[in-house]
Design a protein around this motif. Structure first.
Motif, PDB file in Angstrom:
ATOM      1  N   GLY A 142       0.864  -1.575   0.042  1.00 49.63           N
ATOM      2  CA  GLY A 142       0.074  -0.324   0.212  1.00 49.63           C
ATOM      3  C   GLY A 142       1.112   1.054   0.143  1.00 49.63           C
ATOM      4  N   VAL A 143      -0.162   2.245   0.233  1.00 56.58           N
ATOM      5  CA  VAL A 143       1.059   4.022   0.315  1.00 56.58           C
ATOM      6  C   VAL A 143       1.833   3.704   1.374  1.00 56.58           C
ATOM      7  N   ARG A 144       1.291   2.653   3.028  1.00 60.51           N
ATOM      8  CA  ARG A 144       2.258   3.157   3.868  1.00 60.51           C
ATOM      9  C   ARG A 144       2.421   1.874   4.473  1.00 60.51           C
ATOM     10  N   SER A 145       3.681   1.525   4.675  1.00 65.52           N
ATOM     11  CA  SER A 145       3.319   0.425   5.625  1.00 65.52           C
ATOM     12  C   SER A 145       2.585   0.284   6.568  1.00 65.52           C
ATOM     13  N   PRO A 146       2.105  -1.118   6.985  1.00 60.06           N
ATOM     14  CA  PRO A 146       1.571  -1.334   8.457  1.00 60.06           C
ATOM     15  C   PRO A 146       2.308  -1.308   9.610  1.00 60.06           C
ATOM     16  N   ASN A 147       3.779  -2.084   9.639  1.00 56.59           N
ATOM     17  CA  ASN A 147       4.316  -1.695   9.884  1.00 56.59           C
ATOM     18  C   ASN A 147       5.199  -0.435  11.124  1.00 56.59           C
ATOM     19  N   ARG A 148       5.378   0.638  11.417  1.00 53.87           N
ATOM     20  CA  ARG A 148       5.186   1.673  11.902  1.00 53.87           C
ATOM     21  C   ARG A 148       5.347   2.018  13.122  1.00 53.87           C
ATOM     22  N   VAL A 149       5.052   2.364  13.631  1.00 56.51           N
ATOM     23  CA  VAL A 149       4.838   2.005  15.336  1.00 56.51           C
ATOM     24  C   VAL A 149       5.623   2.791  16.253  1.00 56.51           C
ATOM     25  N   THR A 150       5.198   4.245  17.114  1.00 56.54           N
ATOM     26  CA  THR A 150       6.382   5.110  17.452  1.00 56.54           C
ATOM     27  C   THR A 150       5.591   4.442  19.219  1.00 56.54           C
ATOM     28  N   GLY A 151       6.083   4.680  20.025  1.00 53.55           N
ATOM     29  CA  GLY A 151       5.752   4.519  21.942  1.00 53.55           C
ATOM     30  C   GLY A 151       5.927   6.135  22.662  1.00 53.55           C
ATOM     31  N   SER A 152       5.493   6.206  23.807  1.00 54.25           N
ATOM     32  CA  SER A 152       5.315   7.343  24.803  1.00 54.25           C
ATOM     33  C   SER A 152       7.407   7.517  25.476  1.00 54.25           C
ATOM     34  N   VAL A 153       7.296   6.296  25.090  1.00 51.34           N
ATOM     35  CA  VAL A 153       8.945   6.649  25.865  1.00 51.34           C
ATOM     36  C   VAL A 153       9.993   7.451  24.920  1.00 51.34           C
ATOM     37  N   LEU A 154      11.165   8.409  25.475  1.00 53.01           N
ATOM     38  CA  LEU A 154      11.580   8.766  24.735  1.00 53.01           C
ATOM     39  C   LEU A 154      13.051   8.381  24.317  1.00 53.01           C
ATOM     40  N   ALA A 155      13.741   8.129  23.307  1.00 52.23           N
ATOM     41  CA  ALA A 155      14.720   7.104  23.479  1.00 52.23           C
ATOM     42  C   ALA A 155      16.314   8.752  22.855  1.00 52.23           C
ATOM     43  N   GLU A 156      15.802   9.963  22.758  1.00 50.72           N
ATOM     44  CA  GLU A 156      16.312  10.827  23.325  1.00 50.72           C
ATOM     45  C   GLU A 156      17.418  11.335  23.660  1.00 50.72           C
ATOM     46  N   ARG A 157      18.429  11.467  24.475  1.00 46.92           N
ATOM     47  CA  ARG A 157      19.259  12.095  25.673  1.00 46.92           C
ATOM     48  C   ARG A 157      19.174  13.649  25.887  1.00 46.92           C
ATOM     49  N   LYS A 158      18.943  14.319  24.827  1.00 48.73           N
ATOM     50  CA  LYS A 158      18.923  15.819  24.675  1.00 48.73           C
ATOM     51  C   LYS A 158      18.037  16.112  23.876  1.00 48.73           C
ATOM     52  N   VAL A 159      16.996  17.286  23.821  1.00 51.65           N
ATOM     53  CA  VAL A 159      16.187  17.302  22.482  1.00 51.65           C
ATOM     54  C   VAL A 159      16.376  18.934  22.903  1.00 51.65           C
ATOM     55  N   PHE A 160      17.172  19.414  21.124  1.00 47.70           N
ATOM     56  CA  PHE A 160      17.162  20.805  21.468  1.00 47.70           C
ATOM     57  C   PHE A 160      16.527  21.869  20.194  1.00 47.70           C
ATOM     58  N   GLY A 161      15.926  22.815  20.500  1.00 48.33           N
ATOM     59  CA  GLY A 161      16.089  23.817  19.832  1.00 48.33           C
ATOM     60  C   GLY A 161      14.274  23.657  19.818  1.00 48.33           C
TER      61      GLY A 161
END
Length: 658
Positions: A142-161
């Motif tokens: 299809g146009v988009r893959s059904p496998n994409r998923v995100t979660g609430s846990v922040l994976a970044e050590r730091k967030v800039f800007g």
């Protein structure tokens, strides 16, 4: 990243079949080549429509190159057919009956019509090997893959800007001043391009201590390609820890039973629901999409006052459908923040400085990522394992960063309805600094035949074109700017890269150096005036449909080369509004297919032969000078601002009468 796919062509085939059929009836007679062309177009149209559904094959799939080659061949045949039908239509208007055009004075094009029909039939036969069968690698693609998923846990050590945006969102979410009479929880929307950091911002907000203290219950849902009310409700229940496992795990549970359970769980609790990566279902009308989301959010009526919904999306339209009371638009990161992010990833969070010789390279890399945090992180990972100056310099190549940016944005393009893909990609011929008027752009689309025939009896072609524009605007493909109390539109750097990628075979900008050969697939060209004379030896000019001429930064040219202009025999759009060309030659009368002509603000002479061009959309004619040999007889200076659609004859007569 997929190879640039050819523009959709099935809609053009359908429109041409209608035109050929109408002309065929007007030229009724034995051995009518128009009838054969009509039949060939009707045979190949459903084939093209079917194969267009499979354009987005996985990168590297062996069928991809063959499929694209097939579409390019079909598109060229369709372009040739359009040129011949346009010529037949013109001759029918000014010459003898159409049957005489085809069988006497127009024998050459009659033979071309027969050859075109044969080409289309061969393409139809050749399509059999490209049709995906059972077990094909593209089956179910299809146009988009059904496998994409995100979660609430922040994976970044730091967030800039993003501190300012996060604080703004949190302030809205913890604010109790929202209307208490609303039937569902108020919605806050975060809108931005793919890879710009929407999910990261939402994760920062979700895990902020102020949010944790404020809400009794929180839920995170990655919506992605889900557009079923029951499935979405089940996802919410699972996120908040529904005790009834049989209800959540049972795919047969009714929407009503799921929503009753959700309503009980959130009753009298201050509830935060995050809906990450929401898209509009293009298979539904806006009314149907609104109705779907209204059902999904209905159980939140039982939640306590102060409950909120946070939505992240690429599309402004989603914020409108969900009736968002507050919208935060995420722009590109500042260069300084991109630099900090890149260093953070490259160093793995270690507090060390780069050698001075690498600092300058980082500056060039940061400029190439165009403010995309995803691109900055990806390149940071590439350089994290080496301090080699040579390898770092290789990453200064703009193609590397552009590929990363395109990979993050391509889904936005693929998700567009096919009739909007071409309209958007066409805008790549404009310079990155271009600020365009929406009405002018729609006129260009109309002149090029990009607007499908109106389906609503009460909606004309121009109205439909304006709807196309609004659809692209609501899907975040255009930016807006205000100047002198007028609204103008533009493609930001990221969207411009995307448009260039998906128009690479059709559009070209020449502003530094003319390639030795301009690809024969190019139909739309922008060029600076100092390179105009070189075109004749570089390209078969009869192929062009659009010519956008820009002012040269190094060389002033006030005249369009007389012999060169006559070569653009199939030109539909000629835009000189940003050039320094002040005079057009008489040979403009030979551009019999020209439908849109935009003049420079310094234009001071309109050839008398212009009256032969009809119909013609003329724009930006502040001052026109007519000499004594003009059909009107005397010289006149006339000021005309933004005339609407003019027939060339009517334009001349109106100016003469002033």
């Amino acid at each position: 990243m997929p190879a640039p796919a050819p523009w959709p062509v099935s809609q053009d085939v359908a429109a041409l079949a209608d035109r050929a059929s109408a002309l065929s009836r007007a030229a009724a007679g034995p051995r009518n080549p128009l009838g054969a062309l009509t039949a060939a177009l009707l045979r190949i149209q459903p084939v093209a429509r079917e194969l267009e559904r499979w354009r987005w094959l996985a990168p590297g799939d062996p069928e991809l190159a063959d499929l694209h080659a097939w579409f390019f061949e079909l598109r060229d045949a369709v372009a040739d057919a359009e040129d011949i039908l346009d010529e037949l239509h013109r001759r029918r208007q000014v010459g003898p009956p159409l049957s005489a055009c085809v069988y006497a004075t127009f024998r050459g094009p009659g033979q071309k019509l027969r050859r075109l029909a044969e080409r289309l039939d061969r393409a139809c036969d050749d399509s059999e090997r490209l049709r995906p069968g059972r077990g094909s690698a593209v089956a179910g693609c299809g146009v988009r893959s059904p496998n994409r998923v995100t979660g609430s846990v922040l994976a970044e050590r730091k967030v800039f800007g993003r501190g300012e945006e996060c604080d703004s969102i949190i302030a809205r979410l913890v604010d109790d001043c929202e209307e208490t009479c609303r039937s569902v929880a108020p919605v806050v929307a975060v809108v931005g391009h793919g890879g710009i950091g929407k999910t990261t911002v939402a994760q920062c907000v979700y895990n902020d201590a102020r949010i944790e203290a404020r809400f009794d219950m929180r839920a995170w849902i990655c919506v992605w390609d889900r557009s079923d009310e029951a499935e979405l409700t089940r996802e919410i229940l699972q996120s908040i820890g529904c005790a009834d496992d049989t209800l959540c795990d049972d795919g047969l549970a009714s929407l009503d039973s799921l929503q009753v359970e959700l309503e009980k769980l959130v009753a009298s609790k201050r509830f935060l629901l995050v809906l990450d990566d929401v898209w509009i279902d293009e298979g539904k009308t806006e009314k149907e999409n609104r109705s779907m989301w209204k059902k999904v959010l209905a159980p939140l009526r039982s939640a306590a006052i102060g409950s909120k919904v946070l939505v992240t999306t690429r599309m402004k339209l989603v914020a409108e459908v969900l009736n968002a009371g507050h919208v935060v638009s995420l722009d590109r990161l500042r260069s300084s923040d991109c630099c900090l992010l890149l260093k953070e990833v490259a160093l793995g969070g270690q507090p060390m400085d780069f050698p001075p010789d690498l600092q300058d390279i980082i500056g060039a890399i940061v400029a190439n990522v165009k403010g995309s945090p995803l691109a900055a992180k990806a390149i940071g990972q590439m350089i994290s394992s080496t301090r080699s100056t040579r390898k770092w310099r290789a990453l200064m190549n703009t193609e590397i960063s552009d590929n990363i940016i395109i990979s993050s944005l391509q889904l936005s393009y693929q998700h567009l309805p096919s009739h909007l893909q071409r309209c958007f990609a066409y805008c790549s011929i404009f310079p990155t600094t271009w600020r365009f008027n929406r009405f002018d752009l729609v006129k260009m689309w109309m002149a090029l035949g990009f607007i499908q025939p109106p389906t609503d009896e009460g909606k004309g072609t121009e109205d439909l074109g304006q709807k196309y524009f609004d659809d692209l605007l609501s899907r975040s493909f255009f930016g807006t700017a205000n100047k002198d109390q007028q609204t103008y539109y533009f493609l930001d750097d990221l969207m411009h890269i995307l448009a260039q990628h998906f128009s690479a075979h059709d559009c070209m900008k020449i502003n530094e150096d003319v390639p030795f050969v301009i690809p024969p697939t190019v139909r739309h060209l922008s060029i600076s005036t100092d390179y105009l004379p070189q075109l004749k030896s570089k390209y078969r000019l009869g192929r062009l449909r659009t010519l956008l001429v820009l002012r040269s930064p190094s060389l002033s040219s006030s005249h369009f080369p007389r012999k060169l202009l006559a070569k653009f025999k199939n030109l539909r759009v000629l835009d000189l509004s940003e050039s320094d060309i002040a005079e057009l030659p008489e040979t403009i009368s030979q551009l019999v297919h020209l439908h849109y002509l935009a003049f420079s603000g310094i234009t001071n002479k309109l050839p008398k032969s212009t009256y032969r061009l009809k119909p013609l959309e003329v724009r930006d004619i502040p001052i026109l000078l007519f000499h004594d040999n003009h059909p009107g007889g005397v010289s006149k200076f006339v000021t005309v601002k933004h005339p609407k659609t003019w027939c060339g004859v009517r334009l001349i007569k109106a100016l003469i009468s002033v």
